[in-house]
Design a protein around this motif. Structure first.
Motif, short mmCIF file in Angstrom:
data_model
loop_
_atom_site.label_atom_id
_atom_site.label_comp_id
_atom_site.label_asym_id
_atom_site.label_seq_id
_atom_site.Cartn_x
_atom_site.Cartn_y
_atom_site.Cartn_z
N ASN A 114 0.40 6.90 -4.14
CA ASN A 114 -0.24 5.53 -4.40
C ASN A 114 -0.15 4.79 -2.91
O ASN A 114 -1.03 4.23 -2.29
CB ASN A 114 0.15 4.35 -5.51
CG ASN A 114 -0.47 3.36 -5.57
OD1 ASN A 114 -0.48 2.32 -4.98
ND2 ASN A 114 -1.17 3.28 -6.75
N ASP A 131 -1.23 -1.54 -8.14
CA ASP A 131 0.06 -1.31 -7.68
C ASP A 131 1.15 -1.40 -8.58
O ASP A 131 2.12 -2.06 -8.51
CB ASP A 131 0.07 -2.34 -6.65
CG ASP A 131 0.28 -3.84 -7.13
OD1 ASP A 131 -0.02 -3.75 -8.41
OD2 ASP A 131 1.03 -4.50 -6.48
N SER A 135 4.75 2.57 -7.09
CA SER A 135 3.65 2.90 -6.05
C SER A 135 4.09 3.54 -4.91
O SER A 135 3.71 4.51 -4.43
CB SER A 135 3.10 1.63 -5.89
OG SER A 135 3.99 0.75 -5.10
N ILE A 140 -1.82 9.27 -7.62
CA ILE A 140 -3.05 8.96 -8.06
C ILE A 140 -3.37 9.60 -9.31
O ILE A 140 -3.93 9.01 -10.33
CB ILE A 140 -4.18 8.80 -7.07
CG1 ILE A 140 -3.91 8.23 -5.94
CG2 ILE A 140 -5.43 8.66 -7.70
CD1 ILE A 140 -3.87 6.54 -6.12
N ASN A 143 -1.46 8.01 -12.01
CA ASN A 143 -2.26 6.81 -12.39
C ASN A 143 -3.30 6.59 -13.34
O ASN A 143 -3.60 5.89 -14.31
CB ASN A 143 -2.43 6.04 -11.31
CG ASN A 143 -1.16 5.55 -10.37
OD1 ASN A 143 -1.32 4.90 -9.12
ND2 ASN A 143 0.27 5.69 -10.61
N THR A 159 -6.06 0.57 -12.92
CA THR A 159 -6.56 1.84 -12.28
C THR A 159 -7.92 2.05 -12.83
O THR A 159 -8.93 2.21 -11.91
CB THR A 159 -5.88 3.16 -12.56
OG1 THR A 159 -4.27 2.76 -12.23
CG2 THR A 159 -6.28 4.28 -12.12
#
Length: 470
Positions: A114, A131, A135, A140, A143, A159
């Motif tokens: 991230n 965030d 992070s 990603i 997330n 997200t």
């Protein structure tokens, strides 16, 4: 007779298929220490889309369960191994394939960290807002799997609000490229949205197209309020949100968290007070000053002692304490992490109920919260090796989940259901909705090999009380 591990060793390099016990144990679970897990057959390190396709084809042919994994920072057991499974790690897929400053999007592989993405797009004058506190380590892909939120999501969203498209490998190894790169799009079902927060149960996300925002135009200011009680801090949160203010962040950190962080990192954060609210506003110029004044007034009206911070380094120091709260508490013992979300107006009452539950079950509960969203993270700490305390902590965990629902809330705001929240999800989702989940799962994963037993409870666990609902 060959095994699936033999098949994978024929398809991939030897260093991509780990069968040694230390590696298997290291990848057997995420950060949810209390969620059950097994030891996987192997850990497979994918390095390309083709690798993921090959793994899923082999798994589908043999009926082998596959548990996708990013950095393992999850807090619900969503990446925990199940019996006889392969752990499919996406951590080596770290390429940022494209950044388009004009159209404001980036195309990244699932293993991109991230913070690395945020730093890369900042060089182009762009910003990726989500965030999560992890992070610096979370990926990603992870997330996307849990629809991760974070500190600034109260104003800028989670997200899901930034995922334009995904490339996903389905259970049989077929590749689906979903979504778009345009600012708008309404063609067909929102299958991209379906993949967000599906926790790896519908497909393996390999690549993500993300919407970006301009980096400039924001002038952060922090207002810090210290409170004698959690409920006073909760009243301040409710008042700020009821006034129509949309802060860039509104975070709560209690005394236990602050003291743990200070002992560990010596950041000079406020200690000796029951709770601290960290508020940030980022409107430029006089407008930002006016909003900060309104926030300050609400915090003082609720009994808080306030101070301001405008220097970026000072603001970062204060919010760093919030980000470090969870790892600081882990140093005190195993942590059972909650993730309930209630209506913003119910934050004071939910905080009061958490305090009462801690006293009733004789457990230590430290609380941090994305308070502006009503997303509370009570962290229940049990001393290492104290089985009685662990049992009381589990009872407290279940009570907090139940109380959040009684206040009109939900059992998970951003960590996902995973394994820890299956009972809560069974209570929250009515039988018709659970049947819809099961139908989607069966359509995309008929052999049930993708992260089985996660994200939603089996329909056989529906209670008689649910079945009687109209």
């Amino acid at each position: 007779m060959t095994t699936i591990v033999d098949d994978l060793l024929a398809l991939l390099r030897p260093d991509q298929v780990a069968t040694d016990i230390p590696t298997r144990e290291l990848h057997a679970h995420d950060d949810a220490e209390w969620a059950p897990y097994a030891t996987p057959l192997a850990v497979v390190h994918a390095e390309s889309l083709d690798d993921v396709v090959a793994v899923m084809r082999a798994a589908h042919a043999t009926g082998t369960p596959v548990v996708p994994r990013g950095a393992g920072t999850g807090l619900s057991g969503g990446a925990n191994a199940v019996d006889g499974c392969l752990i499919l790690s996406l951590a080596r897929l770290t390429t940022i394939r494209e950044i388009d400053p004009a159209e404001r999007y980036a195309v990244v592989e699932a293993g991109v960290i991230n913070d690395d993405l945020r730093a890369a797009v900042a060089e182009h004058g762009l910003w990726y807002p989500p965030d999560p506190a992890s992070s610096a380590r979370s990926t990603i892909g992870g997330n996307v799997a849990t629809n991760a939120g974070g500190i600034c999501c109260v104003k800028y969203g989670v997200t899901r609000d930034y995922v334009l498209g995904v490339t996903v490998v389905l259970a049989d190894g077929s590749v689906a490229r979903l979504g778009r790169r345009t600012a708008k799009g309404a063609t067909g079902y929102d299958l991209t949205g379906l993949m967000v927060s599906s926790e790896g149960t519908l497909g393996v996300v390999v690549e993500v197209t993300l919407r970006l925002l301009p980096l400039g135009g924001r002038e952060p200011r922090a207002v810090v309020g210290s409170f004698a009680s959690l409920t006073d801090a909760g009243r301040a949160v409710a008042a700020v949100m009821a006034d129509g203010i949309v802060p860039a962040a509104l975070e709560l950190v209690d005394r236990t968290c602050l003291e743990a962080v200070e002992r560990w990192q010596h950041l000079g954060v406020p200690v000796g007070t029951t709770a601290v609210l960290l508020a940030s506003v980022d409107e430029p110029g006089a407008a930002g000053d006016a909003v900060a004044d309104r926030v300050d007034a609400h915090l003082r009206a609720a009994g808080g002692a306030t101070e301001r911070a405008v220097e970026p380094a000072e603001i970062e120091r204060l919010f760093r304490a919030r980000r470090l709260a969870y790892p600081a508490l882990e140093r005190l013992g195993p942590v059972l992490t909650e993730d309930v979300c209630v209506p913003r107006g119910a934050v004071p009452e939910m905080l009061a109920r958490i305090e009462a539950i801690a006293a009733e079950h004789d457990v230590v509960i430290a609380t941090i919260a994305h308070a502006g969203d009503g997303n509370l993270h009570p962290l229940i700490i049990a001393p290492e090796g104290d089985d009685a305390a662990k049992a009381r902590a589990k009872l407290a965990f279940d009570r907090i989940v139940a109380e959040s629902r009684l206040l009109g809330g939900t059992v998970t705001g951003e960590h996902g259901v995973g394994l820890l929240k299956l009972d809560g999800a069974a209570a929250e989702l009515d039988p018709v909705v659970l049947a819809m989940h099961a139908a989607v799962k069966a359509a995309l994963d008929p052999r049930g090999i993708l992260n089985p037993g996660k994200a939603f409870p089996a329909t056989s666990t529906v209670t008689s009380e649910q079945q009687e609902q109209p």
